[in-house]
Design an enzyme around this catalytic site. Structure first.
Site, PDB file in Angstrom:
ATOM      1  N   TYR A 149      18.887  -1.149  -1.913  1.00  0.00           N
ATOM      2  CA  TYR A 149      19.835  -1.868  -1.043  1.00  0.00           C
ATOM      3  C   TYR A 149      21.185  -2.013  -1.749  1.00  0.00           C
ATOM      4  O   TYR A 149      22.237  -1.829  -1.148  1.00  0.00           O
ATOM      5  CB  TYR A 149      19.255  -3.236  -0.667  1.00  0.00           C
ATOM      6  CG  TYR A 149      20.096  -4.026   0.329  1.00  0.00           C
ATOM      7  CD1 TYR A 149      20.040  -3.754   1.700  1.00  0.00           C
ATOM      8  CD2 TYR A 149      20.938  -5.056  -0.086  1.00  0.00           C
ATOM      9  CE1 TYR A 149      20.799  -4.484   2.615  1.00  0.00           C
ATOM     10  CE2 TYR A 149      21.705  -5.790   0.814  1.00  0.00           C
ATOM     11  CZ  TYR A 149      21.624  -5.497   2.168  1.00  0.00           C
ATOM     12  OH  TYR A 149      22.381  -6.225   3.066  1.00  0.00           O
TER      13      TYR A 149
HETATM   14  N1  LIG Z   1      22.093 -11.907   6.332  1.00  0.00           N
HETATM   15  C1  LIG Z   1      22.593 -11.744   5.125  1.00  0.00           C
HETATM   16  O1  LIG Z   1      22.468 -12.575   4.248  1.00  0.00           O
HETATM   17  C2  LIG Z   1      23.390 -10.489   4.825  1.00  0.00           C
HETATM   18  C3  LIG Z   1      24.089 -10.427   3.615  1.00  0.00           C
HETATM   19  C4  LIG Z   1      24.849  -9.303   3.323  1.00  0.00           C
HETATM   20  C5  LIG Z   1      24.896  -8.243   4.232  1.00  0.00           C
HETATM   21  N2  LIG Z   1      24.182  -8.331   5.378  1.00  0.00           N
HETATM   22  C6  LIG Z   1      24.266  -7.177   6.295  1.00  0.00           C
HETATM   23  O2  LIG Z   1      24.709  -7.627   7.558  1.00  0.00           O
HETATM   24  C7  LIG Z   1      24.254  -6.718   8.564  1.00  0.00           C
HETATM   25  C8  LIG Z   1      23.605  -7.487   9.696  1.00  0.00           C
HETATM   26  O3  LIG Z   1      22.449  -8.120   9.191  1.00  0.00           O
HETATM   27  P1  LIG Z   1      21.843  -9.467   9.782  1.00  0.00           P
HETATM   28  O4  LIG Z   1      21.692 -10.385   8.643  1.00  0.00           O
HETATM   29  O5  LIG Z   1      22.596  -9.874  10.983  1.00  0.00           O
HETATM   30  O6  LIG Z   1      20.370  -8.933  10.126  1.00  0.00           O
HETATM   31  P2  LIG Z   1      19.476  -8.978  11.419  1.00  0.00           P
HETATM   32  O7  LIG Z   1      18.169  -8.391  11.009  1.00  0.00           O
HETATM   33  O8  LIG Z   1      19.525 -10.304  12.086  1.00  0.00           O
HETATM   34  O9  LIG Z   1      20.243  -7.946  12.333  1.00  0.00           O
HETATM   35  C9  LIG Z   1      20.292  -6.600  12.015  1.00  0.00           C
HETATM   36  C10 LIG Z   1      20.593  -5.858  13.267  1.00  0.00           C
HETATM   37  O10 LIG Z   1      20.580  -4.453  13.005  1.00  0.00           O
HETATM   38  C11 LIG Z   1      19.708  -3.835  13.919  1.00  0.00           C
HETATM   39  N3  LIG Z   1      19.174  -2.648  13.322  1.00  0.00           N
HETATM   40  C12 LIG Z   1      18.433  -2.549  12.190  1.00  0.00           C
HETATM   41  N4  LIG Z   1      18.106  -1.280  11.987  1.00  0.00           N
HETATM   42  C13 LIG Z   1      18.666  -0.577  12.990  1.00  0.00           C
HETATM   43  C14 LIG Z   1      18.700   0.793  13.347  1.00  0.00           C
HETATM   44  N5  LIG Z   1      18.068   1.702  12.606  1.00  0.00           N
HETATM   45  N6  LIG Z   1      19.379   1.187  14.452  1.00  0.00           N
HETATM   46  C15 LIG Z   1      20.016   0.268  15.216  1.00  0.00           C
HETATM   47  N7  LIG Z   1      20.026  -1.044  14.929  1.00  0.00           N
HETATM   48  C16 LIG Z   1      19.352  -1.446  13.843  1.00  0.00           C
HETATM   49  C17 LIG Z   1      18.668  -4.884  14.233  1.00  0.00           C
HETATM   50  O11 LIG Z   1      18.001  -4.591  15.417  1.00  0.00           O
HETATM   51  C18 LIG Z   1      19.558  -6.098  14.356  1.00  0.00           C
HETATM   52  O12 LIG Z   1      20.215  -6.108  15.597  1.00  0.00           O
HETATM   53  C19 LIG Z   1      23.341  -5.732   7.855  1.00  0.00           C
HETATM   54  O13 LIG Z   1      24.071  -4.557   7.567  1.00  0.00           O
HETATM   55  C20 LIG Z   1      22.972  -6.452   6.574  1.00  0.00           C
HETATM   56  O14 LIG Z   1      22.628  -5.547   5.553  1.00  0.00           O
HETATM   57  C21 LIG Z   1      23.439  -9.412   5.713  1.00  0.00           C
END
Ligand SMILES: NC(=O)c1ccc[n+]([C@@H]2O[C@H](COP(=O)([O-])OP(=O)(O)OC[C@H]3O[C@@H](n4cnc5c(N)ncnc54)[C@H](O)[C@@H]3O)[C@@H](O)[C@H]2O)c1
Length: 255
Positions: A159
């Site tokens: 990651y």
């Molecule tokens: N939540 C955190 O603490 C955090 C921190 C840093 C970065 N991020 C990043 O933020 C972004 C959003 O994450 P989140 O926390 O909202 O997570 P989440 O799991 O709530 O949402 C992720 C979204 O991506 C979609 N998704 C996943 N794989 C997919 C695919 N192959 N095709 C289409 N859609 C797909 C899921 O269905 C969901 O809608 C991600 O890129 C994650 O890596 C999150």
């Protein structure tokens, strides 16, 4: 911001919009006057969100699909073109990670999946979105990286590698297309209260404290706080911001 909203009249594609940051972005962008094209794999939540946005007087289209599949991404960009005639901006936010097992104990299929969703996903999206934007003379893209895109946060190593790669793709693409009117930035997202993180905290309760202890503001971000930064970067107000690694992390990357 004028009366009409920061993103008035913009057509914006959002990936990973069925939950978390992506769903919050759909609400924020629509409230700021954008028409949104929602892409994720789960149809039910996407349709519910689109109905909610329309009920508030906004414009939303649904494109069910997987960002790892180039044909699905092509269909989503096609949906924007058919429904609205153009694509002005994109928030490439879909991503996935898992808890930190040691590198030598992490399965190869976890490595493949993380690279596929986070890196190939952004690659597939930019490959389809950029020609659409060139066709209208420019645009703006925000890709979701992470504090894990800048340093080892303790999450699983693929990651960390994948989010560094998202930042690299962002900078390279920003350099290539800046002269043709496309601005491309990465968001350095800190720990945010979403489904992804809630599940991890449920499995390992001490994670919440660990996730926030490094930051200046010692709390989790709310998804809308990340979404508002993305909205600004995609707006004309950010007209001189490109190739950026923009932190929305409570100061985590500053100390
Ligand atoms: N939540 C955190 O603490 C955090 C921190 C840093 C970065 N991020 C990043 O933020 C972004 C959003 O994450 P989140 O926390 O909202 O997570 P989440 O799991 O709530 O949402 C992720 C979204 O991506 C979609 N998704 C996943 N794989 C997919 C695919 N192959 N095709 C289409 N859609 C797909 C899921 O269905 C969901 O809608 C991600 O890129 C994650 O890596 C999150």
């Amino acid at each position: 911001m004028g009366d009409k909203g920061l993103l008035h009249d913009k057509i914006i594609m959002i990936t990973g919009s069925s939950s978390g940051i992506g769903a919050a972005a759909a609400r924020v962008f629509a409230a700021e006057g954008a028409a949104v094209v929602l892409m994720a794999r789960r149809e039910g939540p996407l349709r519910e969100l689109a109905d909610e946005i329309r009920a508030e007087g906004g414009d939303a289209e649904v494109a069910v699909g997987d960002v790892t599949d180039a044909a699905d991404v092509e269909r989503a960009v096609g949906r924007a073109m058919r429904a609205f005639g153009r694509l002005d901006a994109a928030f490439n936010n879909a991503g996935w990670g898992t808890l930190g097992t040691a590198l030598h104990e992490t399965d190869d299929d976890v490595f493949d999946r993380i690279m596929d969703v986070n890196v190939r996903g952004v690659w597939n999206c930019m490959k389809q979105q950029i020609p659409a934007m060139l066709g209208r003379g420019g645009g703006a893209i925000v890709n979701t990286s992470s504090t894990a895109g800048l340093f080892a946060t303790g999450v699983v190593s693929p990651y960390v590698a994948a989010k560094h790669a998202v930042l690299g793709l962002t900078r390279a693409a920003a350099a290539e297309y800046g002269g043709r009117g496309i601005r491309i930035n990465a968001l350095i997202v800190g720990s945010t209260r979403t489904e992804l993180l809630e599940q991890a905290i449920e499995a390992v309760p001490q994670l919440e404290q660990a996730a926030t202890s490094r930051a200046i503001q010692r709390r989790l971000a709310e998804p809308a706080e990340i979404a508002r930064a993305a909205a600004w970067l995609l707006s004309d107000d950010a007209s001189f911001v490109t190739g950026g690694a923009v932190p929305v992390d409570g100061g985590c990357s500053a100390v």
